[in-house]
Design a protein around this motif. Structure first.
Motif, PDB file in Angstrom:
ATOM      1  N   VAL A  13     -29.811 111.294  33.801  1.00 56.53           N
ATOM      2  CA  VAL A  13     -28.825 112.094  33.072  1.00 56.53           C
ATOM      3  C   VAL A  13     -28.565 113.404  33.791  1.00 56.53           C
ATOM      4  O   VAL A  13     -27.428 113.861  33.914  1.00 56.53           O
ATOM      5  CB  VAL A  13     -29.302 112.355  31.625  1.00 56.53           C
ATOM      6  N   LEU A  14     -29.625 114.034  34.320  1.00 57.11           N
ATOM      7  CA  LEU A  14     -29.470 115.299  35.020  1.00 57.11           C
ATOM      8  C   LEU A  14     -28.603 115.146  36.254  1.00 57.11           C
ATOM      9  O   LEU A  14     -27.746 115.976  36.560  1.00 57.11           O
ATOM     10  CB  LEU A  14     -30.851 115.833  35.404  1.00 57.11           C
ATOM     11  N   LEU A  15     -28.803 114.048  36.985  1.00 56.94           N
ATOM     12  CA  LEU A  15     -28.080 113.836  38.237  1.00 56.94           C
ATOM     13  C   LEU A  15     -26.641 113.401  38.022  1.00 56.94           C
ATOM     14  O   LEU A  15     -25.754 113.776  38.776  1.00 56.94           O
ATOM     15  CB  LEU A  15     -28.804 112.793  39.098  1.00 56.94           C
ATOM     16  N   THR A  16     -26.392 112.584  37.022  1.00 58.48           N
ATOM     17  CA  THR A  16     -25.076 111.972  36.877  1.00 58.48           C
ATOM     18  C   THR A  16     -24.255 112.509  35.727  1.00 58.48           C
ATOM     19  O   THR A  16     -23.031 112.364  35.710  1.00 58.48           O
ATOM     20  CB  THR A  16     -25.211 110.453  36.671  1.00 58.48           C
ATOM     21  N   GLY A  17     -24.915 113.092  34.731  1.00 55.66           N
ATOM     22  CA  GLY A  17     -24.181 113.523  33.546  1.00 55.66           C
ATOM     23  C   GLY A  17     -23.815 112.361  32.652  1.00 55.66           C
ATOM     24  O   GLY A  17     -23.067 112.498  31.697  1.00 55.66           O
ATOM     25  N   ALA A  18     -24.332 111.174  32.949  1.00 54.77           N
ATOM     26  CA  ALA A  18     -23.975 109.980  32.192  1.00 54.77           C
ATOM     27  C   ALA A  18     -24.639 109.983  30.837  1.00 54.77           C
ATOM     28  O   ALA A  18     -25.651 110.636  30.608  1.00 54.77           O
ATOM     29  CB  ALA A  18     -24.378 108.728  32.965  1.00 54.77           C
ATOM     30  N   VAL A  19     -24.069 109.229  29.934  1.00 59.55           N
ATOM     31  CA  VAL A  19     -24.657 109.028  28.617  1.00 59.55           C
ATOM     32  C   VAL A  19     -25.412 107.710  28.661  1.00 59.55           C
ATOM     33  O   VAL A  19     -24.814 106.645  28.793  1.00 59.55           O
ATOM     34  CB  VAL A  19     -23.573 108.977  27.523  1.00 59.55           C
ATOM     35  N   VAL A  25     -14.980 108.477  30.711  1.00 55.45           N
ATOM     36  CA  VAL A  25     -14.973 107.069  30.299  1.00 55.45           C
ATOM     37  C   VAL A  25     -16.348 106.685  29.769  1.00 55.45           C
ATOM     38  O   VAL A  25     -16.466 105.983  28.754  1.00 55.45           O
ATOM     39  CB  VAL A  25     -14.558 106.160  31.470  1.00 55.45           C
ATOM     40  N   GLY A  26     -17.400 107.153  30.434  1.00 53.15           N
ATOM     41  CA  GLY A  26     -18.750 106.878  29.950  1.00 53.15           C
ATOM     42  C   GLY A  26     -18.988 107.419  28.557  1.00 53.15           C
ATOM     43  O   GLY A  26     -19.634 106.769  27.723  1.00 53.15           O
ATOM     44  N   ARG A  27     -18.455 108.598  28.278  1.00 50.34           N
ATOM     45  CA  ARG A  27     -18.586 109.179  26.935  1.00 50.34           C
ATOM     46  C   ARG A  27     -17.855 108.341  25.894  1.00 50.34           C
ATOM     47  O   ARG A  27     -18.347 108.132  24.783  1.00 50.34           O
ATOM     48  CB  ARG A  27     -18.035 110.607  26.941  1.00 50.34           C
ATOM     49  N   ALA A  28     -16.671 107.863  26.249  1.00 47.67           N
ATOM     50  CA  ALA A  28     -15.916 107.025  25.309  1.00 47.67           C
ATOM     51  C   ALA A  28     -16.680 105.751  24.998  1.00 47.67           C
ATOM     52  O   ALA A  28     -16.830 105.361  23.832  1.00 47.67           O
ATOM     53  CB  ALA A  28     -14.542 106.702  25.896  1.00 47.67           C
ATOM     54  N   HIS A  29     -17.148 105.082  26.031  1.00 47.35           N
ATOM     55  CA  HIS A  29     -17.849 103.809  25.831  1.00 47.35           C
ATOM     56  C   HIS A  29     -19.159 104.009  25.072  1.00 47.35           C
ATOM     57  O   HIS A  29     -19.554 103.155  24.265  1.00 47.35           O
ATOM     58  CB  HIS A  29     -18.095 103.149  27.179  1.00 47.35           C
ATOM     59  N   ALA A  30     -19.838 105.120  25.321  1.00 49.06           N
ATOM     60  CA  ALA A  30     -21.074 105.398  24.588  1.00 49.06           C
ATOM     61  C   ALA A  30     -20.799 105.564  23.100  1.00 49.06           C
ATOM     62  O   ALA A  30     -21.664 105.282  22.258  1.00 49.06           O
ATOM     63  CB  ALA A  30     -21.746 106.651  25.140  1.00 49.06           C
ATOM     64  N   ALA A  31     -19.583 106.014  22.761  1.00 43.55           N
ATOM     65  CA  ALA A  31     -19.193 106.173  21.349  1.00 43.55           C
ATOM     66  C   ALA A  31     -18.579 104.903  20.781  1.00 43.55           C
ATOM     67  O   ALA A  31     -18.180 104.878  19.611  1.00 43.55           O
ATOM     68  CB  ALA A  31     -18.207 107.330  21.223  1.00 43.55           C
ATOM     69  N   GLY A  32     -18.477 103.843  21.600  1.00 47.73           N
ATOM     70  CA  GLY A  32     -17.902 102.589  21.132  1.00 47.73           C
ATOM     71  C   GLY A  32     -16.391 102.544  21.178  1.00 47.73           C
ATOM     72  O   GLY A  32     -15.774 101.672  20.555  1.00 47.73           O
ATOM     73  N   LEU A  33     -15.757 103.484  21.916  1.00 47.00           N
ATOM     74  CA  LEU A  33     -14.308 103.559  21.985  1.00 47.00           C
ATOM     75  C   LEU A  33     -13.787 103.051  23.322  1.00 47.00           C
ATOM     76  O   LEU A  33     -14.427 103.247  24.363  1.00 47.00           O
ATOM     77  CB  LEU A  33     -13.836 105.006  21.805  1.00 47.00           C
ATOM     78  N   ALA A  34     -12.618 102.431  23.295  1.00 43.99           N
ATOM     79  CA  ALA A  34     -11.919 102.102  24.526  1.00 43.99           C
ATOM     80  C   ALA A  34     -11.337 103.388  25.107  1.00 43.99           C
ATOM     81  O   ALA A  34     -11.058 104.338  24.375  1.00 43.99           O
ATOM     82  CB  ALA A  34     -10.814 101.086  24.253  1.00 43.99           C
ATOM     83  N   ALA A  35     -11.158 103.434  26.429  1.00 45.31           N
ATOM     84  CA  ALA A  35     -10.660 104.634  27.101  1.00 45.31           C
ATOM     85  C   ALA A  35      -9.337 104.345  27.787  1.00 45.31           C
ATOM     86  O   ALA A  35      -9.203 103.360  28.513  1.00 45.31           O
ATOM     87  CB  ALA A  35     -11.683 105.135  28.122  1.00 45.31           C
ATOM     88  N   ALA A  36      -8.359 105.224  27.561  1.00 48.75           N
ATOM     89  CA  ALA A  36      -7.025 105.050  28.134  1.00 48.75           C
ATOM     90  C   ALA A  36      -6.814 105.976  29.324  1.00 48.75           C
ATOM     91  O   ALA A  36      -7.047 107.180  29.224  1.00 48.75           O
ATOM     92  CB  ALA A  36      -5.948 105.321  27.084  1.00 48.75           C
ATOM     93  N   GLN A  37      -6.366 105.400  30.432  1.00 49.41           N
ATOM     94  CA  GLN A  37      -5.915 106.202  31.571  1.00 49.41           C
ATOM     95  C   GLN A  37      -4.560 106.797  31.225  1.00 49.41           C
ATOM     96  O   GLN A  37      -3.613 106.074  30.921  1.00 49.41           O
ATOM     97  CB  GLN A  37      -5.792 105.337  32.830  1.00 49.41           C
ATOM     98  N   LYS A  38      -4.450 108.115  31.301  1.00 51.84           N
ATOM     99  CA  LYS A  38      -3.188 108.795  30.985  1.00 51.84           C
ATOM    100  C   LYS A  38      -2.522 109.241  32.280  1.00 51.84           C
ATOM    101  O   LYS A  38      -2.972 110.157  32.941  1.00 51.84           O
ATOM    102  CB  LYS A  38      -3.453 109.991  30.075  1.00 51.84           C
ATOM    103  N   ASN A  39      -1.434 108.534  32.635  1.00 51.78           N
ATOM    104  CA  ASN A  39      -0.639 108.844  33.815  1.00 51.78           C
ATOM    105  C   ASN A  39      -1.420 108.598  35.118  1.00 51.78           C
ATOM    106  O   ASN A  39      -2.380 107.867  35.137  1.00 51.78           O
ATOM    107  CB  ASN A  39      -0.066 110.253  33.719  1.00 51.78           C
TER     108      ASN A  39
END
Length: 256
Positions: free
Chosen positions: A9-15, A167-181
């Motif tokens: 987590v420290l290195l990547t900031g991932a959830v 995107v990792g934060r969205a998926h960790a919350a169970g949400l799909a993630a949309a690319q905007k533009n």
């Protein structure tokens, strides 16, 4: 000694869920064969043919339509400047002043270093968790191509790395993630699930999104002539909505 999880987590900031913890549910993608409405300027009633709606994170999701939560992930909300003044080191500045997206009056966020990207992802991640708690099915991060309006201070590579954290934060919350533009960049490489394209008909970019996401592209046009062109070329496969730029509840609405 730190655990492998803490170091990661420290290195990547991932959830990352700890061993034995239950993972978030698999994100649900938007339905196909239905229309979309873009309601960032206020919530309004949805016609029966509209099965997808995008609303600001401060609004409630629809009780019957697939709901996408709009979150300003790369820029600030104009009304939230007091919050960002308390985190001014995370705001992109040039000559001591915040860099502004003039079209919307929004400050750009400073994503130039890994540390700042992780800190921003933690802030935005809390908002995304709130979207999930409210009942949204997906999140739209505005605006992936912000770096093009940064006076050359930000790069596409920095935006891509930051997008991966969001995107990792969205998926960790169970949400799909949309690319905007950001047409021409395949966001599936960092895990984006679908795309929201503003004015892809105007700029002849719709086919680029389709090549990456197939039918999982939601299109918003702001000029009627562009809307007609987009409907002619893509309306049979993609949901396309014509809106006024203020996105007001009772403003311009048209569908293919």
């Amino acid at each position: 000694m730190r655990s492998w999880l803490a170091i990661l987590v420290l290195l990547t900031g991932a959830v990352v869920a700890p061993p034995g913890a239950s993972a978030a549910s698999e994100p649900t993608l938007p339905p196909t064969g239905t229309d979309v409405d873009y309601q960032l300027g206020g919530s309004g009633p949805l016609p029966a043919h509209v099965g997808i709606v995008v609303r600001d994170r401060g609004a409630r999701p629809s009780s019957r339509a697939y709901s996408v939560c709009y979150v300003n992930g790369f820029q600030t909300q104009p009304e939230e400047r007091s919050f960002w003044r308390r985190h001014l080191d995370l705001v992109l500045r040039h000559g001591g002043r915040p860099v502004v997206d003039e079209a919307w009056g929004e400050w750009l966020l400073d994503i130039r270093t890994a540390d700042k990207r992780r800190r921003l992802a933690r802030i935005v991640g809390r908002w995304v968790a709130g979207c999930a708690e409210d009942g949204y099915q997906a999140v739209e991060y505005d605006n992936l191509d912000s770096y093009t309006r940064s006076k050359g201070l930000l790069t596409g590579r920095q935006a891509s790395r930051y997008a991966s954290l969001l995107v990792g934060r969205a998926h960790a919350a169970g949400l799909a993630a949309a690319q905007k533009n950001r047409a021409g960049w395949d966001g599936t490489a960092v895990g984006y699930d679908f795309a929201i394209a503003e004015e892809c008909g105007r700029w002849r970019e719709c086919a680029s999104y389709v090549s990456d996401y197939g039918r999982q592209v939601l299109v918003v046009e702001y000029r009627r002539k562009d809307f007609r062109r987009t409907c002619r070329h893509h309306g049979a496969r993609l949901p396309v909505v014509l809106r006024d730029r203020a996105l007001t509840p009772h403003g311009v609405h048209a569908w293919c």
